[in-house]
Design a protein around this motif. Structure first.
Motif, PDB file in Angstrom:
ATOM      1  N   SER A 147      20.920  39.859 -15.833  1.00  0.00           N
ATOM      2  CA  SER A 147      19.958  39.730 -14.734  1.00  0.00           C
ATOM      3  C   SER A 147      20.609  39.405 -13.408  1.00  0.00           C
ATOM      4  O   SER A 147      19.910  39.148 -12.434  1.00  0.00           O
ATOM      5  CB  SER A 147      18.935  38.653 -15.087  1.00  0.00           C
ATOM      6  OG  SER A 147      19.600  37.407 -15.296  1.00  0.00           O
ATOM      7  N   PHE A 161      23.086  41.339 -11.806  1.00  0.00           N
ATOM      8  CA  PHE A 161      23.748  42.466 -11.131  1.00  0.00           C
ATOM      9  C   PHE A 161      23.408  42.492  -9.650  1.00  0.00           C
ATOM     10  O   PHE A 161      24.268  42.712  -8.807  1.00  0.00           O
ATOM     11  CB  PHE A 161      23.327  43.764 -11.816  1.00  0.00           C
ATOM     12  CG  PHE A 161      23.796  45.004 -11.103  1.00  0.00           C
ATOM     13  CD1 PHE A 161      22.911  45.812 -10.408  1.00  0.00           C
ATOM     14  CD2 PHE A 161      25.128  45.381 -11.144  1.00  0.00           C
ATOM     15  CE1 PHE A 161      23.337  46.961  -9.767  1.00  0.00           C
ATOM     16  CE2 PHE A 161      25.568  46.534 -10.509  1.00  0.00           C
ATOM     17  CZ  PHE A 161      24.668  47.322  -9.813  1.00  0.00           C
ATOM     18  N   TYR A 162      22.130  42.257  -9.343  1.00  0.00           N
ATOM     19  CA  TYR A 162      21.680  42.428  -7.974  1.00  0.00           C
ATOM     20  C   TYR A 162      22.263  41.380  -7.024  1.00  0.00           C
ATOM     21  O   TYR A 162      22.184  41.522  -5.803  1.00  0.00           O
ATOM     22  CB  TYR A 162      20.150  42.376  -7.923  1.00  0.00           C
ATOM     23  CG  TYR A 162      19.565  40.999  -8.116  1.00  0.00           C
ATOM     24  CD1 TYR A 162      19.358  40.488  -9.391  1.00  0.00           C
ATOM     25  CD2 TYR A 162      19.232  40.208  -7.027  1.00  0.00           C
ATOM     26  CE1 TYR A 162      18.837  39.223  -9.573  1.00  0.00           C
ATOM     27  CE2 TYR A 162      18.702  38.947  -7.197  1.00  0.00           C
ATOM     28  CZ  TYR A 162      18.519  38.456  -8.476  1.00  0.00           C
ATOM     29  OH  TYR A 162      18.004  37.210  -8.649  1.00  0.00           O
ATOM     30  N   ASN A 169      18.846  48.234  -7.445  1.00  0.00           N
ATOM     31  CA  ASN A 169      18.865  46.946  -8.147  1.00  0.00           C
ATOM     32  C   ASN A 169      17.701  46.813  -9.128  1.00  0.00           C
ATOM     33  O   ASN A 169      17.810  46.110 -10.131  1.00  0.00           O
ATOM     34  CB  ASN A 169      18.849  45.805  -7.145  1.00  0.00           C
ATOM     35  CG  ASN A 169      20.185  45.624  -6.450  1.00  0.00           C
ATOM     36  OD1 ASN A 169      21.226  46.080  -6.951  1.00  0.00           O
ATOM     37  ND2 ASN A 169      20.176  44.977  -5.298  1.00  0.00           N
ATOM     38  N   ASN A 209      19.078  48.149 -12.138  1.00  0.00           N
ATOM     39  CA  ASN A 209      20.388  47.608 -12.516  1.00  0.00           C
ATOM     40  C   ASN A 209      21.440  48.712 -12.585  1.00  0.00           C
ATOM     41  O   ASN A 209      22.289  48.724 -13.501  1.00  0.00           O
ATOM     42  CB  ASN A 209      20.305  46.902 -13.880  1.00  0.00           C
ATOM     43  CG  ASN A 209      20.049  45.412 -13.735  1.00  0.00           C
ATOM     44  OD1 ASN A 209      19.745  44.924 -12.657  1.00  0.00           O
ATOM     45  ND2 ASN A 209      20.171  44.691 -14.836  1.00  0.00           N
TER      46      ASN A 209
END
Length: 125
Positions: A27, A29-30, A74, A77
């Motif tokens: 969760s 990545f963004y 995002n 992902n």
């Protein structure tokens, strides 16, 4: 830690196009900048393109500027590298990676903390 998987590589003729994808698990990545790097046979791994955590301010190596476009979604992902006007010298294994800090602008190998396993891109003449 973020796990990354690249896809979309393959064999293409010079002048052609490919679109690489980088799918991330987890969760966070963004929250990180991401980038694409490549390694050709017998050469060191080199930076290709990077983009900030929010999808802004893309930046490129001179060798690909005007031909490659980095982007990210995002919500999915996923990061992308659109490669146009491919040249034989673009042949390499392409890796996606995420930076170490949210506001960093990674551009060297040591700036990236998590890596995918790579996808092969081969450009024939």
């Amino acid at each position: 830690q973020v796990q990354l998987v690249e896809s979309g590589g393959g064999l293409v003729q010079a002048g052609g196009s490919l679109r690489l994808s980088c799918t991330a698990s987890g969760s966070t990545f963004y929250t990180y900048p991401m980038g694409w790097l490549r390694q050709a046979p017998g050469k060191e791994r080199e930076f290709v393109a990077g983009i900030m955590w929010n999808g802004g301010s893309p930046y490129y190596a001179d060798s690909v500027k005007g031909r490659f476009t980095i982007s990210r979604d995002n919500a999915k992902n996923t990061g992308y590298l659109q490669m146009n006007s491919l040249k034989v010298e673009d042949t390499a294994v392409y890796y996606c990676a995420v930076g170490r800090g949210r506001y960093d602008r990674p551009s060297s190998i040591r700036d990236f903390g998590s890596w995918g396993l790579g996808t092969q891109v081969t450009v024939s003449s």
